[in-house]
Design an enzyme around this catalytic site. Structure first.
Site, short mmCIF file in Angstrom:
data_model
loop_
_atom_site.label_atom_id
_atom_site.label_comp_id
_atom_site.label_asym_id
_atom_site.label_seq_id
_atom_site.Cartn_x
_atom_site.Cartn_y
_atom_site.Cartn_z
N GLY A 255 12.37 1.30 5.47
CA GLY A 255 11.21 1.12 5.58
C GLY A 255 11.37 2.53 7.00
N GLU A 297 17.45 -0.41 1.99
CA GLU A 297 16.61 -0.31 0.20
C GLU A 297 15.35 0.70 0.79
OE1 GLU A 297 16.85 -5.23 -0.83
OE2 GLU A 297 14.77 -4.95 0.64
N PRO A 298 16.09 2.13 0.67
CA PRO A 298 15.36 3.18 1.53
C PRO A 298 14.43 3.26 -0.32
CG PRO A 298 17.21 3.58 0.59
CD PRO A 298 17.10 2.10 0.63
N GLY A 299 13.29 3.55 -0.27
CA GLY A 299 12.03 3.70 -1.37
C GLY A 299 11.57 5.29 -0.95
N ARG A 337 -3.74 6.43 -0.83
CA ARG A 337 -2.94 6.06 0.60
C ARG A 337 -3.99 6.69 1.56
NH1 ARG A 337 0.92 8.36 2.73
NH2 ARG A 337 1.85 6.66 3.48
N TYR A 341 -4.91 3.73 3.87
CA TYR A 341 -5.13 2.89 5.15
C TYR A 341 -4.73 5.24 6.09
CZ TYR A 341 -0.11 3.06 2.77
OH TYR A 341 0.56 2.99 1.41
N CYS A 368 -15.92 9.26 -7.14
CA CYS A 368 -17.28 8.89 -6.87
C CYS A 368 -17.26 8.60 -6.34
CB CYS A 368 -18.54 8.84 -8.00
SG CYS A 368 -20.03 8.55 -7.77
N GLU A 369 -16.90 8.51 -4.32
CA GLU A 369 -16.70 7.75 -3.33
C GLU A 369 -16.69 8.93 -2.38
OE1 GLU A 369 -16.07 4.94 -3.31
OE2 GLU A 369 -16.15 4.34 -4.98
N TYR A 397 4.64 6.53 -3.26
CA TYR A 397 2.80 5.96 -4.18
C TYR A 397 1.94 6.41 -3.82
CZ TYR A 397 6.02 2.61 -0.79
OH TYR A 397 7.24 1.57 -0.83
#
Length: 445
Positions: A255, A297-299, A337, A341, A368-369, A397
């Site tokens: 995180g 656990e870094p991603g 993303r 959010y 088409c959004e 991500y």
């Protein structure tokens, strides 16, 4: 905008060429766009490896073992797993698919940790049969499945108990996971953890080696980690006397925040590491507990800033005194993303980096959004059709959450290392869609 201002916006490993082009790890991004097409994910692998080594170096002074496990949900590929297999790093997988790819890449099974709130019996069996290093236990049904599978296979497995500690990280609700009302883990406040420890202490094949808590993502402060360490260490002291539970490993998750836009001010990795080590040692001394191993656990913080997405500018639309839109050849299909959010990004025109910014535009995707917007209100030079837009910090991500919405092919992925480029994942083609399709004629034979 001056050259100095633009340089402030560039990420580590980026420079500007004499031709006014953006370079990453010494490679011209305009040349990359011409060679591989756009949209294109570009990864600076040297930066990825430097991030991993920085995490490991930050914990070197800790008296016990530490373990850095790359959270591969942020981005996984065969080539990346192969590259990381040679590093002194572990791997966090969250599905049978990630496990399969990691094993195919030759990643050492004993350095793989398996996460997830709904692991299937098949996934658990494959993990245990392949001798992975650890399963992060998430719920009682999973525990029952583990008891049955280990008994059938007569194989031991190490587990960490995932705890929701009631610590709420200061981040978006969708990426906050430490609060009590979460789909992940055993709730600490209700006594669920005590019940699972009781069962584990009498298990024949399941070894409970420690606790796991992940409080969220994109965190810019250390207080949440300090709070969860204090809480779990005190509980471990209680469980030591009540259940003979020995806290060998304390996994505080990941995180750690990164820089997406200019106003982001992430802490250095060493600040996070120092705070975590200090909190663990303080609690151990006060409670007379043996120091546990520290796992993280870094991603995102490993691959996020190392990734850049290149797009080609297409059409534009100007609404007088309201907004000017420019559209690119990607969008929510390759980066969900912003729509999911409200994630924010910045970037530059890769083919004219130091040109003066003269207009404020919003960058739209081609799906088409109405919600397919990559960046709202970014200052750029006057836009021309076929300009190359480089969007920064898309390494986490992006590809891993990409889709074929509107039947858009997923982009290619290019790795940069030692100033050289190589294809890691080829671009999807329309013909690739047919690999899974069954025609009406075939179905009616």
């Amino acid at each position: 905008m001056t050259s100095t201002d633009f340089n402030k916006r560039l990420m580590d490993g980026m420079t500007i060429s004499e031709e006014n082009h953006l370079k990453i790890n010494g490679v011209d991004t305009v040349a990359l766009a011409e060679k591989y097409g756009t949209p294109l994910y570009v990864y600076d692998i040297d930066l990825v490896l430097n991030k991993i080594r920085s995490f490991k170096d930050a914990f070197k002074c800790y008296e016990k073992k530490t373990q850095v496990a790359y959270a591969s949900k942020a981005f996984s590929s065969l080539a990346l797993y192969e590259r990381l297999a040679g590093e002194d790093v572990s791997l966090d997988v969250v599905s049978g698919g990630e496990l399969y790819l990691a094993l195919k890449a030759g990643f050492p099974a004993d350095r793989i940790h398996f996460h997830g709130n709904n692991k299937s019996s098949r996934e658990l069996r494959e993990a245990i049969a392949n001798g992975i290093g650890c399963i992060v236990l998430d719920n009682f049904i999973e525990l029952t499945m583990l008891e049955e599978i280990t008994e059938q296979l007569q194989k031991n497995i190490n587990v960490l108990i995932r705890v929701t500690p009631g610590i709420h990280a200061h981040t978006h609700d969708y990426i906050s996971t430490g609060q009590e009302d979460s789909k992940f883990g055993f709730d600490l406040a209700s006594g669920q953890v005590e019940k699972v420890i009781e069962r584990l202490m009498s298990s024949t094949y399941i070894n409970a080696i420690g606790l796991h808590a992940h409080i969220g993502s994109q965190i810019f402060e250390v207080s949440g980690y300090e709070a969860v360490i204090d809480k779990l260490m005190k509980k471990a002291d209680e469980w030591r006397s009540t259940y003979q539970f020995n806290l060998e490993v304390l996994n505080v998750g990941g995180g750690f925040g990164i820089r997406y836009v200019e106003n982001d001010a992430p802490l250095s990795l060493s600040v996070f590491a120092e705070a975590i080590m200090t909190a663990v040692k303080k609690s151990s001394n006060e409670l007379n507990l043996e120091l546990p191993e520290i796992w993280i656990e870094p991603g995102r913080s490993i691959v996020g800033e190392a990734g850049t997405t290149l797009y080609t500018v297409g059409t534009e639309k100007e609404i007088p005194e309201v907004r000017k839109y420019i559209s690119v050849d990607g969008g929510m299909a390759d980066n969900i993303r912003p729509a999911l959010y409200q994630a924010t990004y910045t970037g530059v025109l890769a083919n004219r980096v130091n040109d003066d910014s003269v207009e404020k535009v919003s960058v739209a995707g081609k799906a088409c959004e109405s919600g397919d917007m990559l960046i709202w209100d970014i200052e750029l030079p006057e836009i021309n059709q076929s300009d190359i837009l480089a969007v920064f910090s898309t390494g986490a991500y992006g590809y891993s959450m990409a889709s074929n919405y509107n039947r858009l092919p997923r982009p290619a992925v290019v790795f940069l290392e030692n100033g050289e480029d190589s294809l890691a994942i080829r671009r999807e083609t329309y013909d690739d869609y047919l690999n899974l399709e069954i025609s009406h004629a075939d179905r009616t034979k």
